[in-house]
Scaffold this active site. Structure first.
Site, mmCIF file in Angstrom:
data_model
loop_
_atom_site.group_PDB
_atom_site.id
_atom_site.type_symbol
_atom_site.label_atom_id
_atom_site.label_comp_id
_atom_site.label_asym_id
_atom_site.label_seq_id
_atom_site.Cartn_x
_atom_site.Cartn_y
_atom_site.Cartn_z
ATOM 1 N N ASP A 113 61.568 -8.354 13.381
ATOM 2 C CA ASP A 113 60.868 -9.371 12.612
ATOM 3 C C ASP A 113 61.136 -10.743 13.228
ATOM 4 O O ASP A 113 62.297 -11.119 13.437
ATOM 5 C CB ASP A 113 61.342 -9.350 11.159
ATOM 6 C CG ASP A 113 60.403 -10.113 10.242
ATOM 7 O OD1 ASP A 113 59.190 -10.109 10.508
ATOM 8 O OD2 ASP A 113 60.880 -10.704 9.258
ATOM 9 N N GLU A 185 57.772 -12.024 1.508
ATOM 10 C CA GLU A 185 57.362 -12.782 2.685
ATOM 11 C C GLU A 185 56.037 -12.213 3.178
ATOM 12 O O GLU A 185 55.951 -11.027 3.519
ATOM 13 C CB GLU A 185 58.411 -12.720 3.796
ATOM 14 C CG GLU A 185 59.685 -13.483 3.463
ATOM 15 C CD GLU A 185 60.652 -13.584 4.621
ATOM 16 O OE1 GLU A 185 61.482 -14.512 4.610
ATOM 17 O OE2 GLU A 185 60.578 -12.742 5.547
ATOM 18 N N GLU A 187 53.479 -11.537 5.796
ATOM 19 C CA GLU A 187 53.565 -11.462 7.251
ATOM 20 C C GLU A 187 52.447 -10.604 7.830
ATOM 21 O O GLU A 187 51.770 -9.860 7.114
ATOM 22 C CB GLU A 187 54.924 -10.885 7.680
ATOM 23 C CG GLU A 187 56.117 -11.629 7.101
ATOM 24 C CD GLU A 187 57.429 -11.210 7.735
ATOM 25 O OE1 GLU A 187 57.397 -10.520 8.776
ATOM 26 O OE2 GLU A 187 58.493 -11.588 7.197
ATOM 27 N N ASP A 219 57.932 -8.499 3.963
ATOM 28 C CA ASP A 219 59.342 -8.324 4.314
ATOM 29 C C ASP A 219 60.185 -8.840 3.143
ATOM 30 O O ASP A 219 60.643 -9.977 3.134
ATOM 31 C CB ASP A 219 59.664 -9.082 5.604
ATOM 32 C CG ASP A 219 61.021 -8.707 6.163
ATOM 33 O OD1 ASP A 219 61.384 -7.526 6.089
ATOM 34 O OD2 ASP A 219 61.717 -9.599 6.673
ATOM 35 N N ARG A 223 67.381 -13.499 -1.154
ATOM 36 C CA ARG A 223 67.806 -14.758 -0.572
ATOM 37 C C ARG A 223 69.294 -15.040 -0.815
ATOM 38 O O ARG A 223 69.950 -15.649 0.037
ATOM 39 C CB ARG A 223 66.975 -15.901 -1.155
ATOM 40 C CG ARG A 223 65.478 -15.788 -0.886
ATOM 41 C CD ARG A 223 65.153 -15.853 0.579
ATOM 42 N NE ARG A 223 63.704 -15.899 0.801
ATOM 43 C CZ ARG A 223 63.131 -15.782 1.973
ATOM 44 N NH1 ARG A 223 63.880 -15.589 3.063
ATOM 45 N NH2 ARG A 223 61.822 -15.828 2.110
ATOM 46 N N LYS A 239 67.758 -8.016 3.899
ATOM 47 C CA LYS A 239 66.422 -7.661 4.388
ATOM 48 C C LYS A 239 66.204 -6.148 4.483
ATOM 49 O O LYS A 239 65.066 -5.680 4.385
ATOM 50 C CB LYS A 239 66.213 -8.261 5.785
ATOM 51 C CG LYS A 239 66.220 -9.772 5.843
ATOM 52 C CD LYS A 239 64.874 -10.334 5.462
ATOM 53 C CE LYS A 239 64.773 -11.806 5.831
ATOM 54 N NZ LYS A 239 63.429 -12.358 5.556
ATOM 55 N N THR A 243 60.852 -2.914 3.527
ATOM 56 C CA THR A 243 59.775 -3.683 4.142
ATOM 57 C C THR A 243 58.498 -2.898 3.915
ATOM 58 O O THR A 243 58.413 -1.730 4.312
ATOM 59 C CB THR A 243 60.007 -3.891 5.642
ATOM 60 O OG1 THR A 243 61.222 -4.614 5.845
ATOM 61 C CG2 THR A 243 58.853 -4.650 6.277
#
Length: 412
Positions: A113, A185, A187, A219, A223, A239, A243
Site C-alpha cells: 500500500d 481509506e 483507495e 484499507d 488509527r 492495518k 483490506t
C-alpha cells in the site's frame, strides 16, 4: 440488461468470480448480468478455455499480456454480436447479477500500500505534526509505502470486525482493547499479472505489460493502534486486520480513455521514476457512509502514477507474482468534500462530520456501512464503472449485536 452507460458495457467487461449455486466460475459483468466466460469459451470451442474455464482469475493473470488482450478482444467480439443473446449458448451462460454470490476474484499474493496522494499526505502531516513541514523530506522523491498482509484482503460485502490492539491514551500507560478510532481509506488498487524473477525490476515504461487490472480498495485503519505502533517501522496491526477490494477487476485496457497526466511537479524524480506515458487516471470516486455520500475524491489529483508505484516496488529487484496487489493509499483532494478518510474529514476528531440524518462521526461506529464506488470515462462518451467495495463494521466482541440501537450510531 441495462443501457450502455451503466458502466458495465462491452467496452468494460470487468472480471469476477461468482457462484450461482454450482461452484465458483470466472465471469464478466455485462449490464445487470454476469456471463460465465468459461462456459462461453467451451461453447465456442475457443482455444482460451484453459484460462477462462476456471474458478479464479489467477490462471489468466499468469498468462502473458498478449493472452490478456486476446481474451478481451474475443469477449468483446462474442458479446458484441447483436444476436448472441438469442442463441442456446447465451441462455446457458447468463445469470442475473443480483442472484449470484461474488467471491474474492483472485488469490492475493503480496500486498503493498502506497501513500501517493500529496493532498492526503499533507493533511495527515498537518493533523499529526502541527507546526512542522507537513510533507517529510523524502515524499516527493520516493513513492512511500508499506508491505501489507495479503491474507487479510477480503471481497466486497465481507463484514469487518473491529480490531483489538495496543493503544496509548494521553498521559496514561498503554492498554489493550478494541480500537476507538476505526477509519476507512478510499483507495485504488492495481492487480499484477505475469511474473518477474528476483533481481528483475519493472521499468516504468513497461508497467502496462504487468498491470492486469484495477479494483477499488478500502484499507481499513485503526488509527489509535497505528499511532502507537508505527514508530519506528511503520504500519502493522493497525492495518493488517482487513483490506476490502471490489469484486470486479476492471481490465487496464478498459481504462485507455481515462489516462491523464498527473498533477504538476516541482521536483524532478530520479530517472527510474520518470513516467514517459504520464499514466495518471481520471477516476471519480464516491464514498457513502450508511447511504449518505460524504466525499467525492478524484484520483486524477494523485501525485505518483501507478507505473511509478510499480517501478519503485520492484526497483530493488523484488519479484512479482500473478495476483500481487498494490494500492494507491488514500485518495484525497484539495477540499474537504474530496478527502478520502475520516481522519481528514473530521480533522483528527476536532471537527466531527455531520451526516444527512443529523448524526455525527469522528470515526466509525459498530454497525456503520461504508461503500466506495467510482466511474471513469470510456470510449465514445460511455463510462466505466469500478466497484462497489462495501463493508459493515462488526463489534469487537462477537457476542454483541452487529448494529447498535443508539440514535447516535446512524443505524438504519
Amino acid at each position: 440488461m441495462t443501457g450502455p452507460d451503466d458502466g458495465y458495457g462491452v467496452a468494460s467487461l470487468p472480471f469476477g468470480v461468482f457462484d450461482a449455486g454450482g461452484g465458483r466460475h470466472l465471469g464478466v459483468a455485462l449490464g445487470d448480468e454476469v456471463v460465465d466466460v468459461g462456459a462461453l469459451a467451451v461453447a465456442r470451442r475457443s482455444g482460451l478455455v484453459d484460462v477462462l474455464d476456471a474458478s479464479s482469475l489467477n490462471p489468466l493473470l499468469a498468462a502473458p499480456p498478449e493472452v490478456w488482450r486476446e481474451v478481451r478482444a474475443d469477449l468483446r467480439e462474442w458479446l458484441g454480436e447483436p444476436r448472441w443473446r438469442s442463441t442456446p449458448a447465451a441462455r446457458a451462460v447468463v445469470h442475473p447479477r443480483h442472484a449470484v454470490r461474488m467471491h474474492l476474484p483472485f488469490t492475493v499474493g503480496d500486498y503493498v500500500d502506497f501513500y501517493a496522494s500529496e493532498h492526503h499526505a499533507t493533511n495527515v502531516g498537518r493533523i499529526l505534526r502541527p507546526g512542522t513541514a507537513p510533507l517529510t523530506p523524502n515524499w516527493k522523491h520516493v513513492p512511500i509505502g508499506y508491505h501489507g498482509r495479503g491474507g487479510s484482503v477480503v471481497v466486497s460485502g465481507t463484514p469487518v470486525r473491529r480490531p483489538r490492539g495496543q493503544r496509548k491514551p494521553d498521559d496514561e500507560p498503554p492498554v489493550f482493547g478494541p480500537s476507538e478510532r476505526l477509519d476507512f481509506e478510499a483507495e485504488v488498487g492495481f492487480v499484477v499479472g505475469s511474473r518477474t524473477e528476483t533481481g528483475q525490476p519493472i521499468p516504468v515504461a513497461e508497467a502496462a505489460e504487468h498491470i492486469f487490472g484495477v479494483v477499488l480498495v478500502n484499507d481499513w485503519s485503526a488509527r489509535d493502534i497505528q499511532a502507537w505502533e508505527y514508530v519506528p517501522l511503520g504500519p502493522f496491526l493497525g492495518k493488517s486486520f482487513a483490506t476490502s477490494i471490489s469484486a470486479w477487476v476492471v481490465p487496464w485496457d478498459a481504462l485507455a480513455d481515462a489516462h491523464v497526466a498527473p498533477p504538476p511537479r516541482d521536483t524532478s524524480p530520479l530517472p527510474y521514476l520518470v513516467d514517459p506515458h504520464d499514466t495518471g487516471l481520471d477516476l471519480d470516486l464516491e464514498v457513502a457512509l450508511n447511504g449518505h455520500v460524504i466525499s467525492r475524491p478524484r484520483y486524477r489529483t494523485t501525485y505518483w502514477t501507478p507505473a511509478q508505484q510499480l517501478a519503485h516496488l520492484t526497483s530493488n529487484g523484488a519479484p512479482t507474482r500473478p495476483g500481487d496487489l498494490f494500492a494507491s493509499g488514500t485518495v484525497s483532494g484539495p477540499v474537504r468534500e474530496e478527502f478520502g478518510c475520516l481522519l481528514e474529514l473530521a480533522w483528527g476528531g476536532q471537527d466531527p462530520l455531520t451526516l444527512a440524518d443529523g448524526t455525527r462521526r469522528s470515526f466509525l461506529l459498530d454497525g456503520d456501512e461504508l461503500t466506495i464506488t467510482a466511474r471513469a470515462p470510456g470510449p465514445a462518451g460511455s463510462t466505466v464503472a469500478l466497484g462497489p467495495v462495501t463493508g459493515t463494521v462488526l463489534p469487537s466482541d462477537p457476542s454483541r449485536p452487529a448494529r447498535a440501537t443508539s440514535p447516535t450510531t446512524g443505524g438504519r
